[in-house]
Motif scaffolding. Structure first.
Motif, PDB file in Angstrom:
ATOM      1  N   THR A  90      -8.700 -34.028  -7.775  1.00 30.86           N
ATOM      2  CA  THR A  90      -7.752 -34.657  -6.841  1.00 30.86           C
ATOM      3  C   THR A  90      -8.418 -34.693  -5.476  1.00 30.86           C
ATOM      4  O   THR A  90      -9.084 -33.751  -5.058  1.00 30.86           O
ATOM      5  CB  THR A  90      -6.425 -33.879  -6.753  1.00 30.86           C
ATOM      6  OG1 THR A  90      -6.705 -32.511  -6.482  1.00 30.86           O
ATOM      7  CG2 THR A  90      -5.634 -33.991  -8.038  1.00 30.86           C
ATOM      8  N   TYR A  91      -8.206 -35.797  -4.781  1.00 31.02           N
ATOM      9  CA  TYR A  91      -8.835 -36.013  -3.488  1.00 31.02           C
ATOM     10  C   TYR A  91      -7.945 -35.452  -2.381  1.00 31.02           C
ATOM     11  O   TYR A  91      -6.725 -35.599  -2.416  1.00 31.02           O
ATOM     12  CB  TYR A  91      -9.069 -37.514  -3.280  1.00 31.02           C
ATOM     13  CG  TYR A  91      -9.750 -37.835  -1.980  1.00 31.02           C
ATOM     14  CD1 TYR A  91     -11.098 -37.589  -1.805  1.00 31.02           C
ATOM     15  CD2 TYR A  91      -9.034 -38.366  -0.913  1.00 31.02           C
ATOM     16  CE1 TYR A  91     -11.731 -37.876  -0.622  1.00 31.02           C
ATOM     17  CE2 TYR A  91      -9.652 -38.657   0.277  1.00 31.02           C
ATOM     18  CZ  TYR A  91     -11.000 -38.413   0.425  1.00 31.02           C
ATOM     19  OH  TYR A  91     -11.616 -38.688   1.602  1.00 31.02           O
ATOM     20  N   ASN A  92      -8.540 -34.813  -1.387  1.00 26.05           N
ATOM     21  CA  ASN A  92      -7.860 -34.332  -0.195  1.00 26.05           C
ATOM     22  C   ASN A  92      -6.709 -33.377  -0.529  1.00 26.05           C
ATOM     23  O   ASN A  92      -5.547 -33.656  -0.253  1.00 26.05           O
ATOM     24  CB  ASN A  92      -7.354 -35.511   0.644  1.00 26.05           C
ATOM     25  CG  ASN A  92      -7.047 -35.084   2.068  1.00 26.05           C
ATOM     26  OD1 ASN A  92      -7.442 -34.009   2.498  1.00 26.05           O
ATOM     27  ND2 ASN A  92      -6.340 -35.926   2.785  1.00 26.05           N
ATOM     28  N   VAL A  93      -7.023 -32.252  -1.098  1.00 28.26           N
ATOM     29  CA  VAL A  93      -6.034 -31.250  -1.458  1.00 28.26           C
ATOM     30  C   VAL A  93      -5.719 -30.399  -0.232  1.00 28.26           C
ATOM     31  O   VAL A  93      -6.618 -29.898   0.441  1.00 28.26           O
ATOM     32  CB  VAL A  93      -6.568 -30.347  -2.599  1.00 28.26           C
ATOM     33  CG1 VAL A  93      -5.585 -29.243  -2.904  1.00 28.26           C
ATOM     34  CG2 VAL A  93      -6.862 -31.173  -3.825  1.00 28.26           C
ATOM     35  N   GLU A  94      -4.440 -30.259   0.065  1.00 32.71           N
ATOM     36  CA  GLU A  94      -4.002 -29.400   1.164  1.00 32.71           C
ATOM     37  C   GLU A  94      -3.225 -28.235   0.576  1.00 32.71           C
ATOM     38  O   GLU A  94      -2.340 -28.426  -0.253  1.00 32.71           O
ATOM     39  CB  GLU A  94      -3.124 -30.180   2.136  1.00 32.71           C
ATOM     40  CG  GLU A  94      -3.885 -31.258   2.864  1.00 32.71           C
ATOM     41  CD  GLU A  94      -3.027 -31.990   3.880  1.00 32.71           C
ATOM     42  OE1 GLU A  94      -1.925 -31.479   4.213  1.00 32.71           O
ATOM     43  OE2 GLU A  94      -3.454 -33.049   4.327  1.00 32.71           O
ATOM     44  N   VAL A  95      -3.559 -27.026   1.020  1.00 30.61           N
ATOM     45  CA  VAL A  95      -2.940 -25.821   0.490  1.00 30.61           C
ATOM     46  C   VAL A  95      -2.348 -25.035   1.641  1.00 30.61           C
ATOM     47  O   VAL A  95      -3.006 -24.804   2.663  1.00 30.61           O
ATOM     48  CB  VAL A  95      -3.983 -24.954  -0.265  1.00 30.61           C
ATOM     49  CG1 VAL A  95      -3.347 -23.675  -0.768  1.00 30.61           C
ATOM     50  CG2 VAL A  95      -4.603 -25.731  -1.396  1.00 30.61           C
ATOM     51  N   GLU A  96      -1.102 -24.608   1.487  1.00 30.69           N
ATOM     52  CA  GLU A  96      -0.447 -23.742   2.462  1.00 30.69           C
ATOM     53  C   GLU A  96      -0.591 -22.304   1.973  1.00 30.69           C
ATOM     54  O   GLU A  96      -0.171 -21.978   0.866  1.00 30.69           O
ATOM     55  CB  GLU A  96       1.041 -24.103   2.585  1.00 30.69           C
ATOM     56  CG  GLU A  96       1.306 -25.440   3.216  1.00 30.69           C
ATOM     57  CD  GLU A  96       1.032 -25.451   4.716  1.00 30.69           C
ATOM     58  OE1 GLU A  96       1.201 -24.397   5.360  1.00 30.69           O
ATOM     59  OE2 GLU A  96       0.627 -26.511   5.210  1.00 30.69           O
ATOM     60  N   ASP A 119     -15.842 -37.208 -11.269  1.00 30.08           N
ATOM     61  CA  ASP A 119     -15.678 -37.644 -12.651  1.00 30.08           C
ATOM     62  C   ASP A 119     -14.817 -36.710 -13.491  1.00 30.08           C
ATOM     63  O   ASP A 119     -14.426 -37.057 -14.605  1.00 30.08           O
ATOM     64  CB  ASP A 119     -17.054 -37.768 -13.321  1.00 30.08           C
ATOM     65  CG  ASP A 119     -17.944 -38.762 -12.607  1.00 30.08           C
ATOM     66  OD1 ASP A 119     -17.393 -39.665 -11.935  1.00 30.08           O
ATOM     67  OD2 ASP A 119     -19.178 -38.656 -12.725  1.00 30.08           O
ATOM     68  N   ASP A 120     -14.511 -35.520 -12.967  1.00 33.67           N
ATOM     69  CA  ASP A 120     -13.704 -34.563 -13.716  1.00 33.67           C
ATOM     70  C   ASP A 120     -12.271 -35.077 -13.861  1.00 33.67           C
ATOM     71  O   ASP A 120     -11.718 -35.697 -12.938  1.00 33.67           O
ATOM     72  CB  ASP A 120     -13.682 -33.199 -13.011  1.00 33.67           C
ATOM     73  CG  ASP A 120     -15.029 -32.500 -13.057  1.00 33.67           C
ATOM     74  OD1 ASP A 120     -15.859 -32.892 -13.898  1.00 33.67           O
ATOM     75  OD2 ASP A 120     -15.242 -31.559 -12.263  1.00 33.67           O
TER      76      ASP A 120
END
Length: 163
Positions: free
Chosen positions: A137-143, A132-133
């Motif tokens: 963001t859904y499915n965050v990918e970080v390098e 609800d925020d």
């Protein structure tokens, strides 16, 4: 009856918990004063907070107040009964609620460890991103940047040769 807690505080003389709440049926803000009886400077704040929250007389009103907040209020009252100033009591509560990164949690007894875990759980829930925020963001990918060359593990390579 539906009550929504707005503010909760403590009064030192006479000792009492003061709750400002809104009655949804009448759409009015009200104040409830809950006297604190049989509490001394040696009393257990956690137990007293649980007793107040589970008291059938106050249960409906304190539904929206967390047990942690009631514990803090009782700690302030206990500090006052011990002769400490409000600033000293607040500082002591702040020290109890912060977790030292260098502290070895393996050396703590069960009660202290449970207290530290509850503090960590509360901090996690406070910082957790919910669906609800607005910035969720859904499915965050970080390098993650790798400054150094990855070293291969010698024990892993040796175990492949044995088979």
């Amino acid at each position: 009856m539906t009550y929504v807690a707005k503010k909760c505080g403590i009064r030192f003389q006479p000792p009492s918990v003061i709750l400002i709440y809104e009655d949804k049926n009448k759409d009015r803000a009200r104040q409830r004063i809950m006297p604190i009886r049989h509490f001394s400077k040696f009393s257990d704040c956690s137990r007293a907070a649980e007793q107040l929250k589970n008291n059938p007389r106050h249960k409906a009103y304190l539904h929206g107040v967390s047990l942690q907040q009631l514990r803090k209020l009782y700690s302030l009252l206990r500090g006052h009964l011990q002769g400490k100033s409000l600033a000293q009591s607040l500082e002591q509560i702040q020290q109890e609620e912060t977790i030292d990164q260098e502290e070895d949690l393996n050396k703590l007894d069960d009660k202290e460890l449970a207290k530290r875990k509850s503090i960590m759980d509360e901090l996690f829930e406070k910082n957790r991103k919910k669906k609800d925020d607005p910035d969720f963001t859904y499915n965050v990918e970080v390098e993650f940047p790798q400054d150094e060359q990855l070293e291969s593990c010698g024990w892993d390579a040796e175990s492949d040769n044995e088979f």
